[in-house]
Scaffold this motif. Structure first.
Motif, PDB file in Angstrom:
ATOM      1  N   LYS A 126       0.811  -1.214   0.000  1.00  0.00           N
ATOM      2  CA  LYS A 126       0.000   0.000   0.000  1.00  0.00           C
ATOM      3  C   LYS A 126       0.855   1.279   0.000  1.00  0.00           C
ATOM      4  O   LYS A 126       0.601   2.203  -0.770  1.00  0.00           O
ATOM      5  CB  LYS A 126      -0.915  -0.012   1.230  1.00  0.00           C
ATOM      6  N   GLU A 127       1.928   1.277   0.811  1.00  0.00           N
ATOM      7  CA  GLU A 127       2.741   2.514   0.871  1.00  0.00           C
ATOM      8  C   GLU A 127       3.432   2.778  -0.473  1.00  0.00           C
ATOM      9  O   GLU A 127       3.669   3.925  -0.855  1.00  0.00           O
ATOM     10  CB  GLU A 127       3.732   2.510   2.045  1.00  0.00           C
ATOM     11  N   THR A 128       3.716   1.712  -1.230  1.00  0.00           N
ATOM     12  CA  THR A 128       4.346   1.886  -2.552  1.00  0.00           C
ATOM     13  C   THR A 128       3.306   2.389  -3.543  1.00  0.00           C
ATOM     14  O   THR A 128       3.559   3.333  -4.303  1.00  0.00           O
ATOM     15  CB  THR A 128       4.916   0.539  -3.055  1.00  0.00           C
ATOM     16  N   SER A 129       2.133   1.769  -3.529  1.00  0.00           N
ATOM     17  CA  SER A 129       1.130   2.168  -4.513  1.00  0.00           C
ATOM     18  C   SER A 129       0.601   3.568  -4.215  1.00  0.00           C
ATOM     19  O   SER A 129       0.306   4.331  -5.137  1.00  0.00           O
ATOM     20  CB  SER A 129      -0.006   1.155  -4.572  1.00  0.00           C
ATOM     21  N   GLU A 130       0.514   3.922  -2.957  1.00  0.00           N
ATOM     22  CA  GLU A 130       0.004   5.262  -2.637  1.00  0.00           C
ATOM     23  C   GLU A 130       0.928   6.364  -3.148  1.00  0.00           C
ATOM     24  O   GLU A 130       0.477   7.451  -3.493  1.00  0.00           O
ATOM     25  CB  GLU A 130      -0.212   5.388  -1.124  1.00  0.00           C
ATOM     26  N   ALA A 131       2.239   6.048  -3.195  1.00  0.00           N
ATOM     27  CA  ALA A 131       3.196   7.060  -3.683  1.00  0.00           C
ATOM     28  C   ALA A 131       3.052   7.236  -5.203  1.00  0.00           C
ATOM     29  O   ALA A 131       3.460   8.263  -5.748  1.00  0.00           O
ATOM     30  CB  ALA A 131       4.609   6.621  -3.335  1.00  0.00           C
ATOM     31  N   GLY A 132       2.465   6.245  -5.897  1.00  0.00           N
ATOM     32  CA  GLY A 132       2.307   6.323  -7.353  1.00  0.00           C
ATOM     33  C   GLY A 132       3.648   6.192  -8.062  1.00  0.00           C
ATOM     34  O   GLY A 132       4.709   6.231  -7.431  1.00  0.00           O
ATOM     35  N   PHE A 133       3.625   6.016  -9.387  1.00  0.00           N
ATOM     36  CA  PHE A 133       4.857   6.036 -10.174  1.00  0.00           C
ATOM     37  C   PHE A 133       4.531   6.318 -11.630  1.00  0.00           C
ATOM     38  O   PHE A 133       3.379   6.175 -12.058  1.00  0.00           O
ATOM     39  CB  PHE A 133       5.664   4.730 -10.025  1.00  0.00           C
ATOM     40  N   ASP A 134       5.530   6.752 -12.350  1.00  0.00           N
ATOM     41  CA  ASP A 134       5.373   7.113 -13.757  1.00  0.00           C
ATOM     42  C   ASP A 134       6.727   6.873 -14.421  1.00  0.00           C
ATOM     43  O   ASP A 134       7.612   7.728 -14.356  1.00  0.00           O
ATOM     44  CB  ASP A 134       4.961   8.595 -13.849  1.00  0.00           C
ATOM     45  N   LEU A 135       6.899   5.685 -14.977  1.00  0.00           N
ATOM     46  CA  LEU A 135       8.185   5.358 -15.588  1.00  0.00           C
ATOM     47  C   LEU A 135       7.976   4.909 -17.030  1.00  0.00           C
ATOM     48  O   LEU A 135       6.844   4.638 -17.446  1.00  0.00           O
ATOM     49  CB  LEU A 135       8.904   4.274 -14.770  1.00  0.00           C
ATOM     50  N   LEU A 136       9.065   4.842 -17.755  1.00  0.00           N
ATOM     51  CA  LEU A 136       8.983   4.443 -19.165  1.00  0.00           C
ATOM     52  C   LEU A 136      10.142   3.491 -19.471  1.00  0.00           C
ATOM     53  O   LEU A 136      11.287   3.816 -19.168  1.00  0.00           O
ATOM     54  CB  LEU A 136       9.070   5.693 -20.024  1.00  0.00           C
ATOM     55  N   ILE A 137       9.798   2.334 -20.019  1.00  0.00           N
ATOM     56  CA  ILE A 137      10.859   1.397 -20.400  1.00  0.00           C
ATOM     57  C   ILE A 137      11.155   1.558 -21.876  1.00  0.00           C
ATOM     58  O   ILE A 137      10.243   1.496 -22.710  1.00  0.00           O
ATOM     59  CB  ILE A 137      10.450  -0.057 -20.103  1.00  0.00           C
ATOM     60  N   MET A 138      12.420   1.818 -22.183  1.00  0.00           N
ATOM     61  CA  MET A 138      12.829   1.886 -23.575  1.00  0.00           C
ATOM     62  C   MET A 138      13.653   0.649 -23.897  1.00  0.00           C
ATOM     63  O   MET A 138      14.758   0.482 -23.395  1.00  0.00           O
ATOM     64  CB  MET A 138      13.625   3.141 -23.867  1.00  0.00           C
ATOM     65  N   ARG A 139      13.067  -0.199 -24.737  1.00  0.00           N
ATOM     66  CA  ARG A 139      13.674  -1.502 -25.043  1.00  0.00           C
ATOM     67  C   ARG A 139      14.181  -1.535 -26.474  1.00  0.00           C
ATOM     68  O   ARG A 139      13.439  -1.159 -27.391  1.00  0.00           O
ATOM     69  CB  ARG A 139      12.587  -2.570 -24.840  1.00  0.00           C
ATOM     70  N   GLU A 140      15.418  -1.987 -26.652  1.00  0.00           N
ATOM     71  CA  GLU A 140      15.944  -2.185 -28.002  1.00  0.00           C
ATOM     72  C   GLU A 140      15.179  -3.359 -28.629  1.00  0.00           C
ATOM     73  O   GLU A 140      14.942  -4.370 -27.976  1.00  0.00           O
ATOM     74  CB  GLU A 140      17.449  -2.498 -27.918  1.00  0.00           C
ATOM     75  N   LEU A 141      14.790  -3.211 -29.888  1.00  0.00           N
ATOM     76  CA  LEU A 141      13.811  -4.148 -30.433  1.00  0.00           C
ATOM     77  C   LEU A 141      14.327  -5.030 -31.579  1.00  0.00           C
ATOM     78  O   LEU A 141      13.663  -5.979 -31.960  1.00  0.00           O
ATOM     79  CB  LEU A 141      12.621  -3.319 -30.944  1.00  0.00           C
ATOM     80  N   THR A 142      15.485  -4.698 -32.127  1.00  0.00           N
ATOM     81  CA  THR A 142      15.875  -5.426 -33.351  1.00  0.00           C
ATOM     82  C   THR A 142      17.221  -6.128 -33.242  1.00  0.00           C
ATOM     83  O   THR A 142      17.737  -6.625 -34.239  1.00  0.00           O
ATOM     84  CB  THR A 142      15.923  -4.466 -34.564  1.00  0.00           C
ATOM     85  N   GLY A 143      17.832  -6.136 -32.054  1.00  0.00           N
ATOM     86  CA  GLY A 143      19.133  -6.799 -31.920  1.00  0.00           C
ATOM     87  C   GLY A 143      19.141  -7.746 -30.735  1.00  0.00           C
ATOM     88  O   GLY A 143      18.099  -8.109 -30.201  1.00  0.00           O
ATOM     89  N   GLY A 144      20.348  -8.129 -30.312  1.00  0.00           N
ATOM     90  CA  GLY A 144      20.487  -8.962 -29.124  1.00  0.00           C
ATOM     91  C   GLY A 144      20.153 -10.421 -29.360  1.00  0.00           C
ATOM     92  O   GLY A 144      20.141 -10.923 -30.493  1.00  0.00           O
ATOM     93  N   LEU A 145      19.829 -11.092 -28.285  1.00  0.00           N
ATOM     94  CA  LEU A 145      19.664 -12.549 -28.286  1.00  0.00           C
ATOM     95  C   LEU A 145      18.594 -13.056 -29.251  1.00  0.00           C
ATOM     96  O   LEU A 145      18.726 -14.127 -29.838  1.00  0.00           O
ATOM     97  CB  LEU A 145      19.305 -12.974 -26.856  1.00  0.00           C
ATOM     98  N   TYR A 146      17.529 -12.278 -29.432  1.00  0.00           N
ATOM     99  CA  TYR A 146      16.435 -12.767 -30.272  1.00  0.00           C
ATOM    100  C   TYR A 146      16.792 -12.744 -31.763  1.00  0.00           C
ATOM    101  O   TYR A 146      16.099 -13.329 -32.581  1.00  0.00           O
ATOM    102  CB  TYR A 146      15.155 -11.940 -30.048  1.00  0.00           C
ATOM    103  N   PHE A 147      17.845 -12.017 -32.111  1.00  0.00           N
ATOM    104  CA  PHE A 147      18.206 -11.900 -33.530  1.00  0.00           C
ATOM    105  C   PHE A 147      19.590 -12.473 -33.836  1.00  0.00           C
ATOM    106  O   PHE A 147      20.031 -12.451 -34.965  1.00  0.00           O
ATOM    107  CB  PHE A 147      18.134 -10.430 -33.981  1.00  0.00           C
TER     108      PHE A 147
END
Ligand code: NAD
Length: 364
Positions: A126-147
């Motif tokens: 509850k104490e975490t959710s009450e503080a709220g959050f606003d984040l953004l994940i920027m993920r590389e999409l065309t390289g790395g292990l999947y390619f």
């Protein structure tokens, strides 16, 4: 300003949620004196029904000629839809993968925002959710292990599989630049996530991110190991602004981050290439189980449209206006069924998909 937007309504709830996002976008454009020209684009199941294939060259061309593309979601119920009787390369998802490739979309952005009004849906303390959050994940999409190269062989009678994780410095630099640019539009903080205590690819990642950071003295950079980041996301998500990471780490962390908000119908996303072009879509799928009932939550798509204004057109004030309108409508108690829990406060009122769109448009 003239905004040339490609529009993929898609399958399932796609046409319903896109209709509401267009409504809110048109209202915003009208208020600020912009003019939108829409090009309707068929992709996925909707394209299979008309052309027999999930993507046509004409569609790729139409998308390329647009400044940005707004999309609902594509696909149907894999157990009942005839689309899934087709060979894998003719199914709806093949069209989506192909158009992402054709458009060179290498940066995937997934915000995870916990709205005060929806804090009850958050599975965190509850104490975490009450503080709220606003984040953004920027993920590389065309390289790395999947390619990277992969193979399975039998060596000395043992089945052995190899996957390779490859990044070159240009691939890292271009996404780092995007992350720093976007952090400037937010709270000016980038956390780069890697596994530099073990992996060479992560050590290169960290070195290149540090080089890029030198051009952004106004943005605060920190580095975090991926295992720690997975823990910090549930312990203290409010510490993050932009999380920058490679493909597989981002795949896992972005699902974790979105789930801690607890509301799938609220999660927007964008995929960008190295121009201003982007494909903007909700993080959720086409929800065939509720399609055609006018009960889907259009907010993820409306927030994706706001991201489009911010990142493809640099219309930050207009994007703020759309996001504020969403907050206002939630504050007034309007809820689609998915965000209206049993025993919700008496001040909350259940509304349909189209009414939610109407209310948000009215607040612009
Ligand atoms: P889903 O996200 O469509 O649905 C999961 C659950 O969440 C369902 O109960 C659904 O009713 C609910 N839900 C999703 N969005 C909602 C909204 N806006 N409002 C209210 N409730 C919502 O995931 P799924 O059922 O696994 O997939 C359905 C189809 O969507 C599949 O064909 C899948 O391949 C496709 N899909 C497409 C994309 C995309 O277009 N990018 C992404 C994910 C899944």
């Amino acid at each position: 300003m003239k905004l040339k937007i490609g529009c993929i309504s898609g399958d399932g709830i796609g046409p319903e949620i896109v209709r509401e996002a267009k409504k809110v976008l048109e209202k915003t454009a009208g208020k600020y004196g912009h003019e939108i020209s829409w090009t309707e684009i068929l992709l996925g199941g909707a394209s299979i029904d008309v052309h027999g294939v999930p993507l046509t060259p004409e569609v790729v061309q139409a998308a390329k000629e647009s400044d940005a593309v707004l999309m609902g979601s594509i696909g149907g119920d894999a157990n009942t839809s005839p689309w899934y009787q087709l060979p894998p390369d003719r199914r709806p998802e093949a069209g989506l993968l192909a158009i992402r490739r054709e458009l060179g979309l290498f940066a995937n952005l997934r915000p995870a925002v916990l709205y005060e009004e929806l804090a009850d849906a958050c599975p965190l303390k509850k104490e975490t959710s009450e503080a709220g959050f606003d984040l953004l994940i920027m993920r590389e999409l065309t390289g790395g292990l999947y390619f990277g190269e992969r193979r399975t062989t039998v060596e000395n009678g043992l089945r052995t599989a190899v996957d390779t994780l490859v990044y070159n410095e240009n691939e890292i630099r271009r996404i780092a630049v995007k992350a720093f640019d976007i952090a400037r539009k937010r709270r000016g903080k980038v956390t780069s996530v890697d596994k530099a205590n073990v992996l060479d690819s992560s050590r290169l990642w960290r070195a290149v991110v540090n080089e890029v950071a030198a051009d952004y003295p106004d943005v605060e950079l920190s580095h975090m190991l991926v295992d720690n980041c997975a823990m910090q996301l549930v312990k203290d998500p409010a510490q993050f602004d932009v999380i920058l990471t490679e493909n597989m780490f981002g795949d896992i962390l972005s699902d974790e981050a979105s789930m801690v908000t607890g509301s799938i119908g609220m999660l927007s996303s964008a995929s960008l290439n190295d121009t201003k072009f982007g494909l903007y879509e909700p993080s959720h799928g086409s929800a065939p189980d509720i399609a055609g009932k006018n009960i889907a939550n259009p907010i993820a798509t409306i927030l994706s449209a706001a991201m489009m204004l911010r990142y493809s057109f640099d219309l930050d004030k207009e994007a703020d206006d759309m996001e504020q309108a969403v907050k206002q409508v939630l504050k007034e108690g309007f809820r689609t069924a998915d965000i209206m829990p049993e025993g919700a406060a008496a001040s909350c009122r259940k509304c349909s998909c189209s009414e939610m769109g109407d209310r948000i448009a009215e607040r612009i």
